[in-house]
Design a protein around this motif. Structure first.
Motif, PDB file in Angstrom:
ATOM      1  N   ALA A 124       0.804  -1.223   0.000  1.00 47.30           N
ATOM      2  CA  ALA A 124       0.000   0.000   0.000  1.00 47.30           C
ATOM      3  C   ALA A 124       0.835   1.271   0.000  1.00 47.30           C
ATOM      4  CB  ALA A 124      -0.934   0.005   1.224  1.00 47.30           C
ATOM      5  N   CYS A 125       2.165   1.146  -0.068  1.00 45.94           N
ATOM      6  CA  CYS A 125       3.016   2.330  -0.062  1.00 45.94           C
ATOM      7  C   CYS A 125       4.213   2.109  -0.977  1.00 45.94           C
ATOM      8  CB  CYS A 125       3.484   2.663   1.359  1.00 45.94           C
ATOM      9  SG  CYS A 125       4.577   1.427   2.093  1.00 45.94           S
ATOM     10  N   ARG A 126       4.906   3.192  -1.309  1.00 43.21           N
ATOM     11  CA  ARG A 126       6.102   3.071  -2.149  1.00 43.21           C
ATOM     12  C   ARG A 126       7.310   2.639  -1.339  1.00 43.21           C
ATOM     13  NH1 ARG A 126       7.340   8.441  -4.754  1.00 43.21           N
ATOM     14  NH2 ARG A 126       9.091   7.213  -5.580  1.00 43.21           N
ATOM     15  N   ARG A 127       7.381   3.066  -0.074  1.00 41.37           N
ATOM     16  CA  ARG A 127       8.530   2.751   0.750  1.00 41.37           C
ATOM     17  C   ARG A 127       8.083   2.492   2.181  1.00 41.37           C
ATOM     18  NH1 ARG A 127      12.726   0.647  -0.624  1.00 41.37           N
ATOM     19  NH2 ARG A 127      13.513   2.301  -1.982  1.00 41.37           N
ATOM     20  N   LEU A 128       8.357   1.287   2.671  1.00 38.05           N
ATOM     21  CA  LEU A 128       8.046   0.914   4.047  1.00 38.05           C
ATOM     22  C   LEU A 128       9.345   0.865   4.842  1.00 38.05           C
ATOM     23  CD1 LEU A 128       6.079  -0.091   6.269  1.00 38.05           C
ATOM     24  CD2 LEU A 128       6.461  -2.422   5.399  1.00 38.05           C
ATOM     25  N   VAL A 129       9.355   1.529   6.000  1.00 35.45           N
ATOM     26  CA  VAL A 129      10.539   1.563   6.862  1.00 35.45           C
ATOM     27  C   VAL A 129      10.206   0.936   8.210  1.00 35.45           C
ATOM     28  CG1 VAL A 129      12.169   3.052   8.094  1.00 35.45           C
ATOM     29  CG2 VAL A 129      11.514   3.597   5.737  1.00 35.45           C
ATOM     30  N   LEU A 130      11.032  -0.014   8.622  1.00 33.05           N
ATOM     31  CA  LEU A 130      10.943  -0.646   9.934  1.00 33.05           C
ATOM     32  C   LEU A 130      12.171  -0.238  10.743  1.00 33.05           C
ATOM     33  CD1 LEU A 130      10.022  -4.249   8.694  1.00 33.05           C
ATOM     34  CD2 LEU A 130       8.441  -2.371   9.245  1.00 33.05           C
TER      35      LEU A 130
END
Length: 260
Positions: free
Chosen positions: A112-118
């Motif tokens: 659902a997003c271009r960039r996921l950050v954990l």
């Protein structure tokens, strides 16, 4: 380093760390690393929008239930998810359940997003966190696996030398100071591929060690004002976030919360 993406929207999910405790503004509200990052991204694009759904004290099940569906529906370019630490710091903890909740959250957010950050959250040394360090490291190892599987980025704050410095932690010894949050914002900024503004993991100036009596007085005050209430909440299942709403629930143009 990969090329920096053109990010025009940002949604932050999580607990007190992402809400901004204890980066206190003059009016008593919290700012934090996510707001600082949003301000820098907004300076690159006049149409930038931002939401912060994080609420202090939230467990991973609550983040999945209350924040993940909302964030997924927003379709933001950038999503950050930092959660699970409140779960592992409780007396009883089902690691398989927490991993399942994280897995479902990432599976819903990544497409659902271009960039996921954990993030591998910071953890200062001390007897309280030391008891749970094994759980924390198992949690972070699983985050690395999820990131590799779903193309997410991981910001490693757990291994940061500077964030082990007690001067970057507030009086409760669980939340970062304003300078600590500034360093986290820079760490995420650089992990996204943007040009460094400063060495976020650089050491602080040499500290002047306080007297033995001053250190013991601080320890007693910490135990009375922070540690004992924290233990009580964990034993009774209460949270400082009970009934509290997110500070930025809508994806809206960036503006400081204390602006007119």
């Amino acid at each position: 380093m990969h090329s920096a993406p053109d990010l025009r929207s940002f949604v932050a999910l999580g607990d007190s760390f992402t809400e901004g405790m204890s980066d206190v503004l003059p009016d008593g509200t919290y700012r934090g690393w996510a707001d600082l990052l949003a301000a820098r991204l907004a300076a690159r694009d006049a149409g930038f929008t931002y939401a912060n759904l994080a609420v202090r004290g939230k467990l991973m099940r609550q983040i999945l239930r209350d924040q993940v569906p909302v964030a997924a529906a927003m379709g933001a370019d950038l999503v950050t998810l930092v959660g699970g630490l409140n779960d592992v710091l409780r007396p009883r903890c089902d690691m398989d359940e927490i991993r399942g909740l994280l897995r479902e959250s990432v599976e819903r957010l990544a497409p659902a997003c271009r960039r996921l950050v954990l993030m591998r959250s910071p953890g200062r040394a001390g007897p309280v966190l030391e008891r749970y360090r094994g759980r924390m490291e198992r949690l972070f190892a699983f985050l690395d696996e999820l990131a590799e599987r779903h193309g997410a980025l991981v910001v490693d704050l757990y291994g940061a030398r500077s964030l082990a410095d007690p001067r970057l932690w507030a009086d409760d010894r669980l939340h970062l100071t304003g300078e600590g949050h500034r360093r986290v914002a820079e760490a995420v900024w650089q992990r996204l591929g943007y040009a460094p503004g400063f060495d976020w993991d650089g050491p602080l100036p040499r500290a002047v060690r306080g007297t033995w009596s001053a250190r013991r007085t601080a320890d007693v005050r910490f135990a009375r004002e922070h540690l004992l209430p924290w233990i009580g909440r964990r034993l009774t299942g209460r949270s400082t976030g009970d009934g509290r709403l997110p500070k930025r629930p809508e994806l809206a143009p960036w503006a400081p919360l204390d602006s007119p």
